[in-house]
Motif scaffolding. Structure first.
Motif, PDB file in Angstrom:
ATOM      1  N   ALA A  96      35.743  41.524  49.280  1.00  0.00           N
ATOM      2  CA  ALA A  96      36.865  40.723  48.776  1.00  0.00           C
ATOM      3  C   ALA A  96      37.637  41.553  47.757  1.00  0.00           C
ATOM      4  CB  ALA A  96      36.359  39.436  48.137  1.00  0.00           C
ATOM      5  N   LYS A 118      40.189  41.222  46.048  1.00  0.00           N
ATOM      6  CA  LYS A 118      40.754  40.646  44.819  1.00  0.00           C
ATOM      7  C   LYS A 118      39.876  40.975  43.607  1.00  0.00           C
ATOM      8  CE  LYS A 118      39.835  37.264  47.135  1.00  0.00           C
ATOM      9  NZ  LYS A 118      39.777  36.096  47.982  1.00  0.00           N
ATOM     10  N   ASP A 163      38.770  41.937  52.764  1.00  0.00           N
ATOM     11  CA  ASP A 163      39.462  40.648  52.650  1.00  0.00           C
ATOM     12  C   ASP A 163      40.638  40.868  51.715  1.00  0.00           C
ATOM     13  OD1 ASP A 163      40.109  38.489  50.877  1.00  0.00           O
ATOM     14  OD2 ASP A 163      38.064  37.765  50.740  1.00  0.00           O
ATOM     15  N   ILE A 165      36.184  28.159  39.372  1.00  0.00           N
ATOM     16  CA  ILE A 165      35.869  29.062  40.475  1.00  0.00           C
ATOM     17  C   ILE A 165      35.053  28.376  41.564  1.00  0.00           C
ATOM     18  CG2 ILE A 165      36.227  31.270  39.316  1.00  0.00           C
ATOM     19  CD1 ILE A 165      33.351  31.404  38.560  1.00  0.00           C
ATOM     20  N   HIS A 181      34.743  29.123  51.878  1.00  0.00           N
ATOM     21  CA  HIS A 181      34.327  29.858  50.675  1.00  0.00           C
ATOM     22  C   HIS A 181      34.042  28.797  49.632  1.00  0.00           C
ATOM     23  CE1 HIS A 181      34.258  32.730  47.372  1.00  0.00           C
ATOM     24  NE2 HIS A 181      35.123  31.962  46.736  1.00  0.00           N
ATOM     25  N   SER A 229      32.358  30.901  43.390  1.00  0.00           N
ATOM     26  CA  SER A 229      32.018  32.228  42.922  1.00  0.00           C
ATOM     27  C   SER A 229      30.890  32.171  41.911  1.00  0.00           C
ATOM     28  CB  SER A 229      33.253  32.810  42.226  1.00  0.00           C
ATOM     29  OG  SER A 229      33.703  33.932  42.917  1.00  0.00           O
ATOM     30  N   GLY A 279      32.564  34.524  50.040  1.00  0.00           N
ATOM     31  CA  GLY A 279      31.803  35.315  49.060  1.00  0.00           C
ATOM     32  C   GLY A 279      31.179  34.413  48.020  1.00  0.00           C
ATOM     33  N   GLY A 280      30.989  34.944  46.825  1.00  0.00           N
ATOM     34  CA  GLY A 280      30.496  34.112  45.735  1.00  0.00           C
ATOM     35  C   GLY A 280      29.124  34.482  45.219  1.00  0.00           C
ATOM     36  N   GLU A 317      31.915  37.630  52.521  1.00  0.00           N
ATOM     37  CA  GLU A 317      32.997  38.314  51.810  1.00  0.00           C
ATOM     38  C   GLU A 317      32.641  38.544  50.338  1.00  0.00           C
ATOM     39  OE1 GLU A 317      36.614  36.351  54.403  1.00  0.00           O
ATOM     40  OE2 GLU A 317      35.982  35.367  52.573  1.00  0.00           O
ATOM     41  N   GLY A 322      32.671  40.024  46.720  1.00  0.00           N
ATOM     42  CA  GLY A 322      33.611  40.773  45.888  1.00  0.00           C
ATOM     43  C   GLY A 322      32.911  41.234  44.629  1.00  0.00           C
ATOM     44  N   ARG A 323      32.635  40.253  43.747  1.00  0.00           N
ATOM     45  CA  ARG A 323      32.067  40.518  42.430  1.00  0.00           C
ATOM     46  C   ARG A 323      30.779  41.331  42.488  1.00  0.00           C
ATOM     47  NH1 ARG A 323      32.735  36.666  38.437  1.00  0.00           N
ATOM     48  NH2 ARG A 323      33.289  35.239  40.104  1.00  0.00           N
ATOM     49  N   ARG A 348      38.379  36.946  31.370  1.00  0.00           N
ATOM     50  CA  ARG A 348      37.310  36.049  31.812  1.00  0.00           C
ATOM     51  C   ARG A 348      36.645  35.261  30.666  1.00  0.00           C
ATOM     52  NH1 ARG A 348      33.284  36.893  34.233  1.00  0.00           N
ATOM     53  NH2 ARG A 348      33.463  35.288  35.823  1.00  0.00           N
ATOM     54  N   TYR A 393      37.060  31.467  31.453  1.00  0.00           N
ATOM     55  CA  TYR A 393      35.861  30.807  32.003  1.00  0.00           C
ATOM     56  C   TYR A 393      34.691  30.774  31.017  1.00  0.00           C
ATOM     57  CZ  TYR A 393      38.231  32.904  36.113  1.00  0.00           C
ATOM     58  OH  TYR A 393      39.133  33.356  37.028  1.00  0.00           O
ATOM     59  N   TYR A 431      37.268  41.432  38.668  1.00  0.00           N
ATOM     60  CA  TYR A 431      38.197  40.496  38.028  1.00  0.00           C
ATOM     61  C   TYR A 431      38.555  40.891  36.596  1.00  0.00           C
ATOM     62  CZ  TYR A 431      36.701  37.933  42.140  1.00  0.00           C
ATOM     63  OH  TYR A 431      36.402  37.601  43.442  1.00  0.00           O
ATOM     64  N   MET A 486      42.774  41.261  37.169  1.00  0.00           N
ATOM     65  CA  MET A 486      43.426  40.145  36.477  1.00  0.00           C
ATOM     66  C   MET A 486      44.093  40.604  35.179  1.00  0.00           C
ATOM     67  SD  MET A 486      40.566  37.147  37.024  1.00  0.00           S
ATOM     68  CE  MET A 486      41.547  35.683  36.723  1.00  0.00           C
TER      69      MET A 486
HETATM   70  N1  LLP Z   1      36.326  35.116  49.838  1.00  0.00           N
HETATM   71  C1  LLP Z   1      37.275  34.255  49.426  1.00  0.00           C
HETATM   72  C2  LLP Z   1      38.035  33.503  50.412  1.00  0.00           C
HETATM   73  C3  LLP Z   1      37.511  34.097  48.061  1.00  0.00           C
HETATM   74  O1  LLP Z   1      38.448  33.239  47.664  1.00  0.00           O
HETATM   75  C4  LLP Z   1      36.779  34.863  47.120  1.00  0.00           C
HETATM   76  C5  LLP Z   1      37.013  34.726  45.698  1.00  0.00           C
HETATM   77  C6  LLP Z   1      35.811  35.752  47.598  1.00  0.00           C
HETATM   78  C7  LLP Z   1      35.609  35.854  48.966  1.00  0.00           C
HETATM   79  C8  LLP Z   1      34.979  36.627  46.687  1.00  0.00           C
HETATM   80  O2  LLP Z   1      34.221  35.933  45.775  1.00  0.00           O
HETATM   81  P1  LLP Z   1      33.163  36.747  44.866  1.00  0.00           P
HETATM   82  O3  LLP Z   1      32.115  37.310  45.800  1.00  0.00           O
HETATM   83  O4  LLP Z   1      33.903  37.835  44.195  1.00  0.00           O
HETATM   84  O5  LLP Z   1      32.647  35.743  43.929  1.00  0.00           O
HETATM   85  N2  LLP Z   1      38.624  35.260  38.980  1.00  0.00           N
HETATM   86  C9  LLP Z   1      37.363  34.570  39.112  1.00  0.00           C
HETATM   87  C10 LLP Z   1      36.852  34.595  40.516  1.00  0.00           C
HETATM   88  C11 LLP Z   1      37.803  34.007  41.515  1.00  0.00           C
HETATM   89  C12 LLP Z   1      37.291  34.159  42.901  1.00  0.00           C
HETATM   90  C13 LLP Z   1      38.328  33.802  43.874  1.00  0.00           C
HETATM   91  N3  LLP Z   1      37.921  33.956  45.212  1.00  0.00           N
HETATM   92  C14 LLP Z   1      36.353  35.194  38.149  1.00  0.00           C
HETATM   93  O6  LLP Z   1      36.689  36.141  37.450  1.00  0.00           O
HETATM   94  O7  LLP Z   1      35.229  34.730  38.041  1.00  0.00           O
END
Ligand code: LLP
Length: 446
Positions: free
Chosen positions: A64, A66, A85, A166, A205, A208, A245-246, A288, A290-291, A328, A332, A388, A392
């Motif tokens: 991911a 982002k 992604d 989140i 999804h 997170s 993800g998450g 997916e 990311g973090r 963050r 959060y 992030y 961000m």
């Molecule tokens: N897939 C989709 C569709 C998502 O919307 C996201 C995160 C991920 C995968 C990846 O999630 P991860 O594995 O990174 O948790 N800015 C916030 C997190 C927002 C996540 C948005 N979507 C933070 O800093 O905690």
């Protein structure tokens, strides 16, 4: 502070990452500075591949972007054989610029524009993850005569134990088609009749920073039930199941991340069982993360400036960055750990609060952390800032965004330059009638 990846204390008592002395890096590149540990990123990618794509498992892992995206990051993810992604034209553009194969890209977003969809179709993005009815109509327009492979994003109605901002899997969410109210099945019906749109699978999804496997398994269970309904109503098998993800990471005590393999095992077992039970073709399982790939790979280095002691109340230690490079904590209430990089082996003796330099009382990076006695000029390393943080970052208070350095086996490479004051006005236009001749004391403040 817990150490991650290649972090260690070197012979002169400094924090070392990727074989590089972080104090030297701070001296060379300035602070604030993000250090990204390449080996950590690659190792995490490999663990995901192993858990979801090897040993007879048919899966895919899409990073991911982002969480953290630069040209170099996209190139590393590509080399590791993961998919990507993206969630906007900007992320797509960076991926393509880095040579990322479009067919391995999943395009997300709850409000993609016609232009974004046209670009995605034109470059041949692998999957467009369609979020809503409006988008189906736009995509039909954008596709023209081309065939476009899509997934539908649904809300399974699963609540993950994480911060409200989140969470995304619950009914009350701006994302996706609700399964419960029938919109998701209506969406399948709508795309089923379209010549240029090919429905490959279902996506969700749930949120997170999730530590348990249970919400993922619950979501998979609900999606399998939905896939069974699709088969019943339309006589089509969904080839792909994307669980988003998450996956949670360690930021500070109390965070207990799970092994990647345990997520994969739980998810695969459930899906295999249900596919058998419902007589469905076993779908390809996509995740997916990311973090979990970028987060612990990143450390932010700051220089300590002013220190204000309010006896009996609190000692504020201000650093040269803050909410502009890490929003963050303010957004959060996220907790982080830190270390004095130039005295990494010293014992923690006093509680302090690390404050940013923005004109906001809420710009506190770490409230109440115990550190060795700290002095102005010390280099503070805050860990787990790879996800992030940079993505961000803002220019609030007109702070230039920091540089990013990629470290690996004793070598450091600058992958994002530090912004300069000139960069801050790069997009500004001063109307001629307001312009004055100015003679700055130096040619460029950069
Ligand atoms: N897939 C989709 C569709 C998502 O919307 C996201 C995160 C991920 C995968 C990846 O999630 P991860 O594995 O990174 O948790 N800015 C916030 C997190 C927002 C996540 C948005 N979507 C933070 O800093 O905690």
């Amino acid at each position: 502070m817990r150490f991650h990846g290649t972090m260690r204390i070197n012979g002169v008592g400094h924090l070392e990452i990727g074989g590089c002395d972080t104090v030297k890096l701070a001296g060379k590149y300035g602070t604030p500075l993000w250090i990204m540990d390449e080996e950590y990123i690659r190792e995490k990618c490999r663990r995901f591949r192993k858990a979801f794509m090897e040993g007879g498992r048919r899966g895919d892992v899409a990073y991911a972007s982002k969480a953290f995206l630069t040209l170099a990051m996209a190139a590393i993810i590509n080399e590791e054989g993961l998919s990507l992604d993206v969630v906007s034209q900007g992320e797509l553009y960076i991926a393509l610029k880095a040579g990322f194969p479009p067919e391995r890209i999943y395009f997300h977003g709850n409000n993609k524009s016609l232009d974004e969809l046209k670009m995605a179709v034109k470059v041949g993005v692998g999957r467009i993850v369609v979020d809503n009815f409006y988008e189906i109509d736009l995509l039909e327009k954008a596709a023209g005569d081309r065939k476009v492979n899509i997934m539908l994003r649904v809300t399974p109605g699963v609540e993950a134990l994480t911060h409200d901002y989140i969470k995304t899997g619950q009914e009350d969410s701006k994302f996706g088609f609700s399964i419960a109210d029938g919109d998701a099945l209506t969406a399948v019906n709508k795309v089923h009749g379209m010549k240029n749109i090919v429905l490959k699978g279902i996506h969700c999804h749930i949120g997170s920073q999730i530590f348990e496997t249970r919400p993922f398994v619950e979501a998979a269970d609900i999606l399998l039930g939905f896939i069974r309904n699709i088969k019943h109503d339309f006589e089509i098998d969904m080839e792909e199941l994307n669980l988003g993800g998450g996956f949670g990471i360690y930021y500070s005590p109390g965070d207990e991340p799970r092994d990647i393999a345990s997520y994969a095992d739980h998810i695969f077992h459930l899906v295999e069982d249900r596919a058998r039970e419902y007589d469905l073709k076993m779908p390809k399982i996509i995740v997916e993360p990311g973090r979990i790939i970028a987060g612990p790979a990143g450390t932010t280095l700051y220089t300590v400036g002013s220190i204000k002691n309010i006896p009996g109340i609190r000692k504020y230690v201000s650093v040269d960055g803050g909410m502009t490079d890490n929003i963050r904590p303010a957004l959060y209430q996220a907790r982080y750990e830190a270390i004095i990089a130039n005295r990494a082996g010293e014992e923690a003796v006093e509680p302090v609060t690390i404050a940013g330099k923005c004109c906001e009382s809420g710009d506190l990076l770490i409230k109440d952390i115990c550190l060795p006695e700290i002095e102005s000029g010390d280099i503070l390393g805050v860990s787990c800032t790879g996800a992030y943080g940079y993505s961000m970052a803002s220019n609030y208070n007109k702070l230039p965004r920091p540089a990013v350095v990629l470290v690996r086996e004793g070598t450091a490479e600058l992958i994002v330059k530090r912004e300069t004051p000139e960069d801050l006005i790069a997009n500004e236009i001063l109307p001629k009638r307001l312009a004055k001749d100015v003679d700055l004391p130096y040619a460029s403040m950069s």
